[in-house]
Design a protein around this motif. Structure first.
Motif, PDB file in Angstrom:
ATOM      1  N   ARG A 168       0.820  -1.216   0.000  1.00 52.72           N
ATOM      2  CA  ARG A 168       0.000   0.000   0.000  1.00 52.72           C
ATOM      3  C   ARG A 168       0.852   1.263   0.000  1.00 52.72           C
ATOM      4  O   ARG A 168       0.397   2.329  -0.425  1.00 52.72           O
ATOM      5  CB  ARG A 168      -0.924   0.004   1.220  1.00 52.72           C
ATOM      6  N   SER A 169       2.093   1.174   0.463  1.00 50.45           N
ATOM      7  CA  SER A 169       2.948   2.361   0.547  1.00 50.45           C
ATOM      8  C   SER A 169       3.651   2.684  -0.766  1.00 50.45           C
ATOM      9  O   SER A 169       4.280   3.740  -0.891  1.00 50.45           O
ATOM     10  CB  SER A 169       3.994   2.165   1.654  1.00 50.45           C
ATOM     11  N   LEU A 170       3.539   1.782  -1.743  1.00 47.69           N
ATOM     12  CA  LEU A 170       4.227   1.983  -3.013  1.00 47.69           C
ATOM     13  C   LEU A 170       3.459   2.944  -3.917  1.00 47.69           C
ATOM     14  O   LEU A 170       2.282   3.238  -3.699  1.00 47.69           O
ATOM     15  CB  LEU A 170       4.403   0.642  -3.731  1.00 47.69           C
ATOM     16  N   HIS A 171       4.153   3.421  -4.969  1.00 46.34           N
ATOM     17  CA  HIS A 171       3.516   4.245  -6.000  1.00 46.34           C
ATOM     18  C   HIS A 171       3.862   3.673  -7.366  1.00 46.34           C
ATOM     19  O   HIS A 171       4.974   3.170  -7.583  1.00 46.34           O
ATOM     20  CB  HIS A 171       3.968   5.711  -5.902  1.00 46.34           C
ATOM     21  N   PHE A 172       2.920   3.758  -8.295  1.00 49.06           N
ATOM     22  CA  PHE A 172       3.079   3.133  -9.600  1.00 49.06           C
ATOM     23  C   PHE A 172       2.713   4.125 -10.701  1.00 49.06           C
ATOM     24  O   PHE A 172       1.728   4.863 -10.575  1.00 49.06           O
ATOM     25  CB  PHE A 172       2.160   1.904  -9.730  1.00 49.06           C
ATOM     26  N   ASN A 173       3.497   4.122 -11.789  1.00 43.98           N
ATOM     27  CA  ASN A 173       3.082   4.864 -12.968  1.00 43.98           C
ATOM     28  C   ASN A 173       2.166   3.974 -13.799  1.00 43.98           C
ATOM     29  O   ASN A 173       1.904   2.821 -13.438  1.00 43.98           O
ATOM     30  CB  ASN A 173       4.293   5.354 -13.783  1.00 43.98           C
ATOM     31  N   ARG A 174       1.684   4.486 -14.912  1.00 49.62           N
ATOM     32  CA  ARG A 174       0.691   3.745 -15.698  1.00 49.62           C
ATOM     33  C   ARG A 174       1.229   2.388 -16.138  1.00 49.62           C
ATOM     34  O   ARG A 174       0.546   1.363 -16.016  1.00 49.62           O
ATOM     35  CB  ARG A 174       0.280   4.576 -16.918  1.00 49.62           C
ATOM     36  N   GLU A 175       2.461   2.354 -16.618  1.00 53.15           N
ATOM     37  CA  GLU A 175       3.025   1.103 -17.125  1.00 53.15           C
ATOM     38  C   GLU A 175       3.255   0.087 -16.012  1.00 53.15           C
ATOM     39  O   GLU A 175       2.877  -1.079 -16.131  1.00 53.15           O
ATOM     40  CB  GLU A 175       4.346   1.388 -17.839  1.00 53.15           C
ATOM     41  N   SER A 176       3.868   0.552 -14.915  1.00 49.26           N
ATOM     42  CA  SER A 176       4.165  -0.384 -13.826  1.00 49.26           C
ATOM     43  C   SER A 176       2.884  -0.845 -13.122  1.00 49.26           C
ATOM     44  O   SER A 176       2.812  -1.961 -12.613  1.00 49.26           O
ATOM     45  CB  SER A 176       5.124   0.246 -12.817  1.00 49.26           C
ATOM     46  N   ALA A 177       1.877   0.019 -13.107  1.00 52.19           N
ATOM     47  CA  ALA A 177       0.607  -0.366 -12.485  1.00 52.19           C
ATOM     48  C   ALA A 177      -0.047  -1.502 -13.265  1.00 52.19           C
ATOM     49  O   ALA A 177      -0.535  -2.488 -12.677  1.00 52.19           O
ATOM     50  CB  ALA A 177      -0.329   0.830 -12.413  1.00 52.19           C
ATOM     51  N   SER A 178      -0.085  -1.372 -14.592  1.00 53.07           N
ATOM     52  CA  SER A 178      -0.682  -2.434 -15.414  1.00 53.07           C
ATOM     53  C   SER A 178       0.104  -3.729 -15.299  1.00 53.07           C
ATOM     54  O   SER A 178      -0.472  -4.820 -15.206  1.00 53.07           O
ATOM     55  CB  SER A 178      -0.754  -1.989 -16.877  1.00 53.07           C
ATOM     56  N   GLU A 179       1.432  -3.614 -15.277  1.00 53.00           N
ATOM     57  CA  GLU A 179       2.269  -4.804 -15.154  1.00 53.00           C
ATOM     58  C   GLU A 179       2.046  -5.489 -13.805  1.00 53.00           C
ATOM     59  O   GLU A 179       1.931  -6.722 -13.723  1.00 53.00           O
ATOM     60  CB  GLU A 179       3.737  -4.423 -15.315  1.00 53.00           C
ATOM     61  N   THR A 180       1.950  -4.686 -12.737  1.00 56.10           N
ATOM     62  CA  THR A 180       1.729  -5.254 -11.409  1.00 56.10           C
ATOM     63  C   THR A 180       0.340  -5.863 -11.300  1.00 56.10           C
ATOM     64  O   THR A 180       0.158  -6.903 -10.662  1.00 56.10           O
ATOM     65  CB  THR A 180       1.914  -4.171 -10.329  1.00 56.10           C
ATOM     66  N   LEU A 181      -0.637  -5.232 -11.932  1.00 58.65           N
ATOM     67  CA  LEU A 181      -1.989  -5.780 -11.929  1.00 58.65           C
ATOM     68  C   LEU A 181      -2.014  -7.136 -12.619  1.00 58.65           C
ATOM     69  O   LEU A 181      -2.644  -8.087 -12.129  1.00 58.65           O
ATOM     70  CB  LEU A 181      -2.949  -4.808 -12.628  1.00 58.65           C
ATOM     71  N   ARG A 182      -1.309  -7.244 -13.737  1.00 62.64           N
ATOM     72  CA  ARG A 182      -1.242  -8.530 -14.442  1.00 62.64           C
ATOM     73  C   ARG A 182      -0.559  -9.588 -13.572  1.00 62.64           C
ATOM     74  O   ARG A 182      -0.989 -10.744 -13.515  1.00 62.64           O
ATOM     75  CB  ARG A 182      -0.508  -8.363 -15.774  1.00 62.64           C
ATOM     76  N   LYS A 183       0.514  -9.175 -12.893  1.00 60.47           N
ATOM     77  CA  LYS A 183       1.226 -10.119 -12.019  1.00 60.47           C
ATOM     78  C   LYS A 183       0.344 -10.552 -10.851  1.00 60.47           C
ATOM     79  O   LYS A 183       0.394 -11.712 -10.425  1.00 60.47           O
ATOM     80  CB  LYS A 183       2.515  -9.478 -11.501  1.00 60.47           C
ATOM     81  N   TYR A 184      -0.451  -9.631 -10.328  1.00 57.80           N
ATOM     82  CA  TYR A 184      -1.344  -9.971  -9.214  1.00 57.80           C
ATOM     83  C   TYR A 184      -2.366 -11.017  -9.655  1.00 57.80           C
ATOM     84  O   TYR A 184      -2.571 -12.022  -8.960  1.00 57.80           O
ATOM     85  CB  TYR A 184      -2.056  -8.710  -8.716  1.00 57.80           C
TER      86      TYR A 184
END
Length: 346
Positions: free
Chosen positions: A78-94
């Motif tokens: 929850r303490s992290l911050h994501f840009n558009r690209e890293s957010a989508s990549e992390t969502l896919r990984k989740y």
């Protein structure tokens, strides 16, 4: 997907999905933000995974295990911050991590969409028999009469196997279909006058129950409910982990062989290995065979296909080769036909 039937959630629904976090950036009221925090991304990830699992809320243990698989705990994520690209990549990984967790530890659900109730109502003979049995069971004083309010108890006795959700699930359904009260069942019973102490004969009670069930089926048809069943799915996940780790496999074979030969001069045997699996297969993620007919049949098929005689004494090398072959065949069978196991006490 049949109402009341068992459906395995093993992650396959999630593996086929295409997901993106773009909506989190475009949905902001402050223009297009450059980053989002982990709290928003985690909420979106859980929502996406839930929607791919037919709306079922992710159990807490599954959410925690998914984050651990990604190398986080909830607070740090929850303490992290994501840009558009890293957010989508992390969502896919989740989503992929949830799929992997379900592959290793799948669970069984019933999807209640009203279809079993409708099938029951369409067969007049089956419904008449059900209504008669329920009436007899609830008429404990053998008066030939039941209060209207016993309709609720009749529904409770029918249960999930007949497509009727529990009271807590009906409350959830009330929220989903925007019912007038928090309890949809109250609304349905009130609508059909199925409250109060007015006495009904068997035929009258059957007619009332039929009307209530029809309304419940209609509500479930609009918004099905997914109910988790207390049934374990044995799909060979622990065997897969052992076979994928050569060191662990060799250590397992050594321990089994040494245990078999500890008090004997001869070597190991397939018969002894099967007896070990049947008596205590927990090391391989398997339940007791005596309590599961499907598992006994699977063992019969796997061990019966071996060229080696079950009682033949083998040296460690031959024994290890046979054990590996057996475990691989059990895994192959379970991946295509999982074994369902109901824990003791249910």
């Amino acid at each position: 997907m049949a109402d009341g039937g068992l459906t395995v959630f093993d992650g396959s629904l999630l593996r086929e999905a295409t997901v993106s976090a773009d909506s989190l950036f475009s949905a902001s009221g402050d223009g297009d933000p450059t980053t989002i925090d982990g709290a928003h991304l985690l909420s979106e990830a859980e929502s996406v995974a839930s929607s791919l699992l037919l709306g079922l809320s992710l159990p807490e243990n599954l959410k925690a295990a998914t984050l651990r698989r990604l190398g986080f705990d909830e607070l740090s994520f929850r303490s992290l911050h994501f840009n558009r690209e890293s957010a989508s990549e992390t969502l896919r990984k989740y989503v992929a991590a949830v799929a992997d967790e379900l592959r290793d530890d799948p669970f069984v659900v019933s999807v209640l969409d009203g279809s079993i109730i409708r099938m029951l109502l369409e067969d007049e003979d089956d419904f008449a028999m059900l209504a008669e049995n329920l009436f007899t069971e609830l008429d404990r004083d053998d008066t030939g009469k039941l209060c209207k309010s016993e309709t609720r108890n009749a529904l409770a006795q029918m249960g999930v196997e007949m497509g009727v959700p529990s009271p807590s699930d009906v409350s959830l359904l009330a929220l989903l279909v925007n019912a007038k009260s928090d309890d949809l069942l109250d609304d349905i019973l009130r609508k059909h006058g199925a409250e109060g102490e007015e006495l009904l004969g068997q035929a009258q009670f059957a007619n009332l129950l039929q009307a209530v069930l029809q309304s419940l089926a209609d509500a479930l048809g609009l918004k099905p409910i997914v109910v988790i069943q207390d049934i374990k799915v044995i799909n060979g996940s622990k065997i897969r982990q052992i076979l994928a780790n050569e060191e662990l496999l060799l250590d397992t074979i050594d321990r089994i062989f040494d245990k078999q030969t500890a008090s004997e001069l001869d070597g190991g045997s397939i018969r002894k290995f099967r007896a070990l699996l049947e008596k205590d297969g927990t090391e391989f993620g398997l339940p007791l065979a005596g309590s599961n007919e499907a598992l006994v049949l699977l063992y019969d098929q796997v061990f019966g296909s071996l060229d080696i005689q079950n009682d033949e004494e083998l040296d460690k090398e031959a024994f290890g080769s046979a054990v590996k072959q057996i475990l691989q065949e059990i895994l192959n069978q379970m991946e295509s036909n999982p074994v369902f196991h109901e824990p003791e006490g249910n």
